[in-house]
Write a protein that holds these residues in place. Structure first.
Motif, PDB file in Angstrom:
ATOM      1  N   VAL A 170       0.856  -1.178   0.000  1.00  0.00           N
ATOM      2  CA  VAL A 170       0.000   0.000   0.000  1.00  0.00           C
ATOM      3  C   VAL A 170       0.892   1.227   0.000  1.00  0.00           C
ATOM      4  O   VAL A 170       1.847   1.330   0.756  1.00  0.00           O
ATOM      5  N   TRP A 171       0.574   2.147  -0.897  1.00  0.00           N
ATOM      6  CA  TRP A 171       1.439   3.316  -1.030  1.00  0.00           C
ATOM      7  C   TRP A 171       0.730   4.517  -0.406  1.00  0.00           C
ATOM      8  O   TRP A 171       1.168   5.036   0.628  1.00  0.00           O
ATOM      9  N   ILE A 172      -0.386   4.952  -0.980  1.00  0.00           N
ATOM     10  CA  ILE A 172      -1.138   6.058  -0.377  1.00  0.00           C
ATOM     11  C   ILE A 172      -2.504   5.493  -0.053  1.00  0.00           C
ATOM     12  O   ILE A 172      -3.353   5.344  -0.929  1.00  0.00           O
ATOM     13  N   GLU A 173      -2.706   5.164   1.203  1.00  0.00           N
ATOM     14  CA  GLU A 173      -3.876   4.388   1.549  1.00  0.00           C
ATOM     15  C   GLU A 173      -5.160   5.158   1.291  1.00  0.00           C
ATOM     16  O   GLU A 173      -6.149   4.606   0.824  1.00  0.00           O
ATOM     17  N   ARG A 174      -5.112   6.421   1.573  1.00  0.00           N
ATOM     18  CA  ARG A 174      -6.305   7.236   1.487  1.00  0.00           C
ATOM     19  C   ARG A 174      -6.921   7.202   0.087  1.00  0.00           C
ATOM     20  O   ARG A 174      -8.134   7.190  -0.072  1.00  0.00           O
ATOM     21  N   PHE A 175      -6.094   7.174  -0.915  1.00  0.00           N
ATOM     22  CA  PHE A 175      -6.596   7.173  -2.285  1.00  0.00           C
ATOM     23  C   PHE A 175      -6.578   5.788  -2.911  1.00  0.00           C
ATOM     24  O   PHE A 175      -6.755   5.637  -4.106  1.00  0.00           O
ATOM     25  N   GLY A 176      -6.299   4.794  -2.112  1.00  0.00           N
ATOM     26  CA  GLY A 176      -6.293   3.440  -2.662  1.00  0.00           C
ATOM     27  C   GLY A 176      -5.173   3.219  -3.660  1.00  0.00           C
ATOM     28  O   GLY A 176      -5.297   2.425  -4.588  1.00  0.00           O
TER      29      GLY A 176
END
Lengths: 651, 865
Positions: A170-176
């Motif tokens: 997971v890289w930027i969780e907020r944006f999936g």
């Protein structure tokens, strides 16, 4: 293929006697074969094992005496590597011995290493002194060769239909947004092509690039990392990042080390590509947003998740158009191709090699992977017309333009337009054979055109011109060069036995039996076959103008033949021309599974919603496919729930 | 011995073929890579031993084949060897068609294999002396060996793609060898012309392959034969639609293009014509023959091997090989026969007046190839193929003889054109006896002197052309009414092509006798023969040194000074001549159709040998009017052929020996136009240049200019221009003058103020699916008060404007409509009005989207997993 006019050496007895001995051995062997049939078979079996030794021995022996032992050793190693490659990759060569239990588990980090190594190398280059060009060059080449070696494990896996070496973080969780990389049979050979061609391009460039070596090395390494990244990224956001990242070093390479009009060409290249990719970015965001609406609020850029979306036709058309435009510019397809001749003409030799060999493939690969994977109905809707564009605008128009060029590099650039027309035609036709042919042809084009650019670069370094009229009769002063050029030209023309034929043949047969092109499949295949005639026309015209006839231009009289560096660089490419031409199944076998998957997905979707009655209902999500790599968890979620595929599946 | 061979090499795993194929390849690789360092002797040894071993292997293979054939009489015996799986293609409905690198030899390819290796060996031997002085000796033999390898691949390939490898391979070698002396621009030009003309033919072959994949689902010989039934399928969708292309429909304004009946041909016709296009390229037939005469720019052994004996017969081999496909379409057969006959006649007319010895032989080759196609085109496959064999003997002999003559002439005439010009020759009979006798023997064969090989093979072709009649075999399996619709060849076709063939035979007899007489009889006209004055340079030094520097051998000698007499060639050159001359004279007895009754079963050896190969195809060939009557015609027809020979050669004798060439001159002067036209080869080259070449050229020029001035202009430059224009316009406002900025600001304030002051009314209607309740939302605005009138024309809900009443709830029954009015008043007291119509639910069944088995979106469970 060309005469050396040095007077023939006086008759020597030694090679003659060697031949006689050889002939006697042959007779003896035949005799023993007749008496004891098993004997020779055994010997031959043994010889097969010795192949990686015999081939380099032959190659080393073929090198004239005036080359140094270092050259011989290098060439021997290259030849041995190629022989070993053929031997180990031979279909069925290893399966018999390997116990399924012994198959090592696939590494999940290897793709990251392949992406990361060049980037790490690039960072390291920043800390090396600018004043030590030799160190810089050696280091860069070293990193590339290590990458090449590191990619060997990719070849040791039976590819089949699935994706391998999946890594999902997971890289930027907020944006999936995930860092998700995976490799299948389609991207396998393109990644291999990249790691194979980069050291060659770099090595040959070290002979001609003489300013800003440090920046050059940095650009090369960043470019390699970005290209591999774009080929294996399975997250659309990640793909986009690599896609754009790839652009910058190439822009710099054309702009700094290019020819006279380099700035204009670089800007043209940049703007064209950028215009397409901006639209693609918007489409990617819209796709992720649509996914979140369909899935209940969760954004995702994951290719496998987005592939589940079934979009109404009008939505699909817009998204497809945005993606396709970006890819068509990159391919380039008529009428978006005019940046290519300019970029190729002005780019330094290595830049042209990389541009032709790998970067153009991003367009075809992207269309095959993303457009056909995400918007199958829209692809199906457009393929008949686009097939026509590929034939008329690519294959025939490109060939005609190539024929009329005075500048060899422009000629090769237009021939790229023609060759990639074949690739696109194969993709539009979407039969197993045409798709396999297309993937193979991508590799073929990389090798043949890469080699052509390399050879054109060699003459440019000597004469500082690429105008055909300036040459003529070069076969006399540069026999080795002429020979190699003719071999590569023949491969580009698609002579059977070389790589070009296999790809073109599979594409055109596949097109002929395709039912995705409406009723025009036949005439499109015929048009593509006409391209074969035109290819001979422009290539042979160029060959004739360069090499045959009288050597009239006084400036050409003292030209030196290829130097060791150039021969070493081009030898692996020549080797691959024949290896692919004669043993294409080595390459086709890993491709076929992935192609079958793509083809089945594509056909199923189109047959569910056949034109002209396309799907126009609400957005929906299909069931997750069992073979798709699993999604990574956010690190916060400790116990992953077992995957629950939606219930309604059968149809 | 043969027993050992058959156990060693089983029919399915006949590895001996690998040896036959491998030796020339080995020779090519060794000579190509190391030849320069090995020296001439070693290069020669390598090349000759490669060919010799290949010939021995071929001979052994032939013996094994013969033995197998005699064990299985009537069977189509085949020995095959598969190297490896090459690639695959997909057929219709996504079937996979494996394409193997497989080689096989049967009666047909066995004969070809023997010719290639046998004649090939002789020509290699010849060339080892002929090319002695060439500095690129090694390169020559590397190419020549590579050619033999490719040719063997061509004839031994077990499927079309492998054949195609050889097919293009021989084309490549031909290209390289025609342009062998590449420093002379015309040579390289001729090589390119040959390659491109061949490529046009190859295009046909490629298309034929795709058609075969589509129709028969196979590309190997057995598979094609098995699946050939679908080629004659008369169903609409199984035919090839020529117009409208692919079977589409023209609609709209294009509908005038839609024909009443779509133009269709059967798969068999399409495949046949496309294959034949390939053959016209390789075998130099109308319309693609133009490359062959130019190809004579190559060294003479190359002309003999490639452009006479082997490569150019590949087309006939292909027709024979796929005879079972060709006979399915009588139309294709008619096209082949007519093209063959026309080419035979046409090329013969050109050969009548040529003065270049090699050009005469080149046109004669084109003409003889025409005969072969005439033969196979009328279904006389054995006869046509037999002519391939005899032609290989006598034409190779003629070319080698010509080479021998040129070799002698070249001693003092160094110009390539002049040394081949027959007007400089004459009287060579005295100086070159071996060459004279062998050339004479081969000439007798080609002009059809009774009992020579050419007599038997040509006679057979002409006889069969007269009586044979290929019919549409599909008719037998169809109802009579449908069968009547099928195209059948008219019965007059046979006699017509026979007549053309006969006329060509007369011309052949004339021009070959003419060439023979001009070269060997009369007085020597090259130079004065006598003792060379001291200081004349030694001709052996630079004979044939074509490849050397800057062409300094082109200094003309003064031919008036006496020089030594032309010399006979060395034994390496005369021995092949003698072998080939013997075969030219005696080879006919392999298939003397005239004496068929002397043999067992009434079949001469060749026919007996090839019978299983052509058995299937010959079923479709009828003999007119019947076998018995046709048999009776054989003697009269043979006499006609003999008469053709007699007339042609007698006239030549009269013209050139009895009257020393005077009548020929007279005729040329009487009809200078015609003479010039013939000398210029009917100006077909010029026609092609003007039409095809210039057409393509113009097309390419158009493409380039469109690319530059249209596409690039619109997409790149016009876009840039638009952006630049916008920038120019906007720049006007950014001029740094303060009151312009102030004015713009004032204008902006006015616009914004107007926006704020004027109210706007707007309504969004939403309705819940469960019942017929509607909610109307008024768009919000600064300081807005709302007043609703649920039914326009009625009373408002409330007299006052209330900021709170932004919503109106409404219930509508099915199929009812209601007009709602909304009034808005803002803080400035200005009002705005909007009326909207709300429709009640429609009672029709709502159209449900097609369910695909997937879950609609609200119910999908996409959780974390």
């Amino acid at each position: 293929m060309a005469a050396v006019e040095t007077p023939p050496p006086a008759q020597k007895s030694s090679p003659y006697s060697v031949l006689v001995v050889g002939a006697m051995l042959l007779v003896l062997a035949s005799a023993s074969y007749i008496v004891v049939p098993d004997f020779l078979a055994k010997i031959l079996g043994r010889l097969g094992g010795l192949l990686p030794l015999l081939v380099p021995a032959l190659v080393v022996g073929a090198i004239p005496k005036n080359r140094s032992w270092g050259v011989r050793l290098t060439m021997g190693i290259i030849a041995a590597a190629l022989a070993l490659f053929v031997q180990r990759m031979w279909p069925g060569a290893t399966t018999a011995e390997v116990d399924p239990a012994d198959v090592p588990e696939e590494s999940h980090t290897i793709l990251s290493w392949l992406i990361g190594l060049p980037f790490l190398g690039a960072i390291a280059v920043l800390f090396l002194p600018r004043q030590a060009p030799r160190t810089l060059k050696a280091f860069t080449l070293g990193v590339m060769i290590v990458s090449l070696l590191a990619s060997i494990p990719l070849l040791r896996v039976t590819m089949g239909r699935d994706f391998h070496f999946v890594q999902d973080v997971v890289w930027i969780e907020r944006f999936g947004i995930h860092y998700k990389v995976a490799l299948d049979g389609i991207s396998l050979w393109l990644v291999m092509l990249t790691v194979f061609i980069m050291p060659i391009a770099a090595y040959v460039s070290f002979g001609s690039v003489d300013k800003r070596i440090k920046d050059w090395c940095f650009s090369l390494l960043v470019l390699q990392g970005a290209m591999i990244g774009a080929l294996v990224a399975m997250d659309l956001f990640l793909f986009y990042v690599f896609w754009e990242l790839m652009l910058i070093p190439m822009y710099v390479m054309i702009g700094v080390w290019g020819g006279a009009n380099r700035i204009k060409a670089a800007i043209k290249f940049f703007l064209y590509t950028m215009a397409g990719s901006m639209l693609m970015l918007v489409a990617i965001f819209y796709l992720a947003y649509t996914y979140s609406r369909a899935s209940g609020g969760e954004l995702s850029f994951d290719y496998f998740e987005l592939q589940r979306l079934v979009l109404p036709h009008h939505v699909q058309m817009w998204l497809w158009a945005a993606f396709a435009l970006s890819f068509f510019i990159k391919v380039p397809m008529f009428p978006l191709h005019t940046w290519l001749p300019d970029a190729h003409t002005e780019a330094p030799t290595a830049g042209s090699i990389i541009l032709a060999a790998v970067m153009l493939k991003m367009g075809t690969y992207g269309y095959l992977r993303f457009c056909m994977g995400l918007f199958p109905e829209a692809c199906g809707w457009s393929s008949a017309s686009l097939g026509g564009v590929a034939v008329l605008g690519g294959i025939i128009y490109g060939a005609l333009c190539a024929w009329k060029q005075d500048d060899v590099k422009r000629l090769v650039a237009y021939s790229s337009v023609a060759h990639l027309g074949y690739v696109m035609l194969g993709i539009f036709a979407a039969t197993p054979s045409s798709l396999e042919g297309s993937v193979l042809q991508m590799v073929n084009h990389g090798i043949s055109t890469g080699a052509l650019f390399l050879l054109v670069g060699a003459i440019y370094d000597r004469r500082h011109t690429r105008m055909l009229d300036e040459f003529g009769g070069l076969a006399k002063v540069m026999p080795v060069y002429a020979t190699l050029f003719i071999i590569v030209a023949m491969s580009s023309v698609g002579l059977p036995g070389t790589n070009g034929f296999v790809g073109e043949f599979m594409i055109i047969t596949g097109t002929f039996v395709s039912n995705r092109l409406g009723h025009v499949n036949g005439i499109q295949a015929v048009g593509a076959a006409i391209g074969v005639v035109l290819a001979a026309l422009y290539m042979l015209t160029a060959v004739q103008k360069m090499f045959f006839g009288k050597l009239t231009n006084p400036e050409n009289k003292k030209l030196k033949d290829l130097n060791s560096r150039e021969i070493i660089a081009v030898l692996p490419l020549i080797g691959m021309i024949f290896i692919i031409g004669l043993f294409p199944s080595i390459f086709l076998e890993p491709i076929s599974g992935a192609v079958a998957r793509v083809h089945d997905d594509y056909s199923n979707r189109i047959e569910q919603n056949p034109p002209p009655k396309f799907y126009e209902g609400p957005i929906k999500l299909q069931a997750r496919r069992p073979e798709a790599p699993k999604k990574a968890q956010a690190p916060a979620d400790p116990a992953p729930a077992p995957e629950t595929a939606p219930a309604a599946e059968g149809h | 011995m043969l027993n050992v061979l058959t156990t060693l090499f089983p029919a399915e795993e006949f590895t001996l073929l690998a040896l036959v194929l491998g030796m020339p390849l080995l020779g090519a690789i060794v000579n190509g890579l190391f030849g320069q360092r090995l020296g001439k002797q070693a290069v020669k040894t390598m090349a000759l031993s490669a060919m010799g071993i290949a010939f021995l292997g071929a001979a052994l293979t032939f013996l094994v084949l013969d033995r197998e054939a005699s064990h299985h009489p009537g069977h189509h015996v085949k020995l095959s060897w598969q190297a490896w799986q090459w690639m695959h293609a997909s057929g219709t409905r996504d079937t996979t068609i494996p394409i193997e690198l497989k080689f096989s030899v049967d009666a047909l390819s066995g004969v070809m294999m023997l010719v290639i290796t046998g004649v090939g060996f002789l020509i290699h031997l010849y060339a080892s002396a002929y090319m002695e002085k060439d500095p690129a000796y090694w390169r020559f033999f590397a190419y020549l060996n590579l050619f033999v390898f490719s040719m063997l691949v061509l004839v031994l390939g077990d499927n079309l793609p492998v054949l195609f490898v050889g097919w293009e391979g021989v084309g490549l070698c031909s290209y390289l060898l025609i342009g062998f002396w590449y420093q002379h621009a015309p040579n390289a030009q001729a090589g390119k012309k040959a390659f491109i003309a061949n490529r046009v033919g190859d295009f046909g072959l490629l298309v034929a392959m795709f058609l075969l994949v589509q129709y028969t689902g196979a590309l190997d010989w057995n598979g094609i034969e098995a699946g050939s039934g679908s080629l004659v399928n008369q169903a609409d969708q199984m035919q090839v639609h020529l117009w409208p292309i692919g079977g589409g429909q023209f609609q709209g304004f294009l509908s005038f293009l839609q024909p009443k009946n779509p133009l269709m041909i059967t798969g068999a016709t399409a495949v046949g014509l496309m294959l034949f296009l390939g053959c016209t390229g390789k075998s130099a037939q109308i319309p693609l023959y133009v490359w062959l005469p130019d190809a004579m720019a190559g060294p003479t052994p190359v002309s003999a091997l490639i452009h006479a004996a082997t490569m150019v017969t590949a087309g006939i081999y292909l027709v024979c090989r796929l005879s079972f496909v060709f006979v399915l379409s009588p139309f294709t057969m008619a096209v082949i026969a007519c093209t063959g006959a026309a080419t035979a006649l046409f090329a013969a007319t050109i050969a009548l007046v040529q003065n270049d010895l090699k050009k005469v032989l080149a046109y004669s080759t084109v003409s003889q190839l025409g005969y072969m196609f005439l033969g196979v085109g009328v279904g006389a496959f054995t006869a046509g193929f037999f002519h391939v064999l005899t032609h290989a003997f006598f034409k190779a002999c003629l070319f080698l003889g010509a080479g021998s003559v040129i070799h002698a002439m070249h001693a003092r005439i160094h110009d390539d054109v002049k040394s081949q010009d027959m007007r400089y020759m004459g009287g060579l009979r005295k100086y070159m006896p071996y060459t004279f006798w062998t050339f004479g023997a081969a000439t007798l064969a080609i002009i059809g002197f009774p009992l020579t090989s050419g007599f038997f093979s040509k006679d057979e072709i002409l006889f069969k052309a007269f009586v044979n009649h290929p019919v549409n075999a599909a008719a037998a399996h169809m109802p009579a009414k449908a069968a009547a619709q099928l195209w059948q060849q008219p019965t007059w076709l046979g006699p017509v092509v026979w007549g053309m063939g006969l006329a060509a035979a007369v011309l052949t007899a004339f021009y070959m006798s003419r060439a023979f007489i001009m070269t060997f009889f009369g007085e020597f006209k090259g130079w004065t023969i006598g003792k060379a004055p001291a200081g004349a340079h030694d001709h052996h030094q630079d004979a044939h040194a074509h490849g050397d520097d800057d062409g300094d051998h082109h200094h003309e000698e003064d031919l008036k000074t006496p020089g030594p007499a032309p010399h006979e060639s060395p034994w390496q050159m005369t021995v092949p001549l003698m072998v080939l001359a013997t075969l030219s004279l005696a080879g006919g007895f392999l298939n003397p159709g005239l004496f068929a009754s002397f043999f067992k079963d009434g079949k001469p050896p060749m026919e007996h040998w090839l019978e299983p190969v052509f058995e299937e195809a010959e079923k479709a060939i009828q003999v007119l009017p019947n076998a018995e009557a046709a048999h009776h015609k054989e003697y009269p027809l043979t006499f006609a052929a003999f008469a053709a020979f007699a007339v042609g050669s007698f006239v030549a004798y009269q013209f050139y020996i009895a009257k020393k060439g005077a009548p020929a001159k007279d005729m040329a002067e009487k009809a200078p136009g015609l003479y010039k036209l013939l000398l210029d080869k009917w100006r077909v080259d010029e026609l092609y240049d003007a039409v095809i070449w210039n057409g393509t050229d113009a097309l390419a020029d158009t493409a380039v200019s469109v690319d530059q001035s249209f596409i690039d202009a619109i997409i790149a430059r016009l876009t840039a221009l638009v952006v630049a224009a916008l920038g120019t316009v906007l720049r006007v406002f950014q001029n740094g003058v303060v009151h312009v900025y102030a004015g713009a600001m004032a204008l902006g304030i006015v616009v914004i103020g107007w926006f704020v002051v004027v109210p706007r009314a707007d309504v969004v209607v939403s309705h819940s699916a469960s019942n017929a309740d509607y909610v109307l939302d008024a768009a919000p605005g600064m300081g807005y008060g709302y007043r609703w009138t649920p039914e326009a024309g009625g009373k408002p809900q409330d007299e006052k404007f209330s900021p709170a009443s932004t919503q109106l709830k409404l219930h509508l029954d099915a199929d009812k409509t209601q007009v709602v009015k909304l009034e808005v008043q803002n803080a400035f007291g200005l009002t705005a009005t909007k009326e909207i119509t709300v429709k009640g639910p429609v009672t029709e069944k709502p159209e449900k989207p097609e369910k695909l088995g997937q879950v609609d979106l609200p119910s999908v469970n996409v959780g974390k997993n």
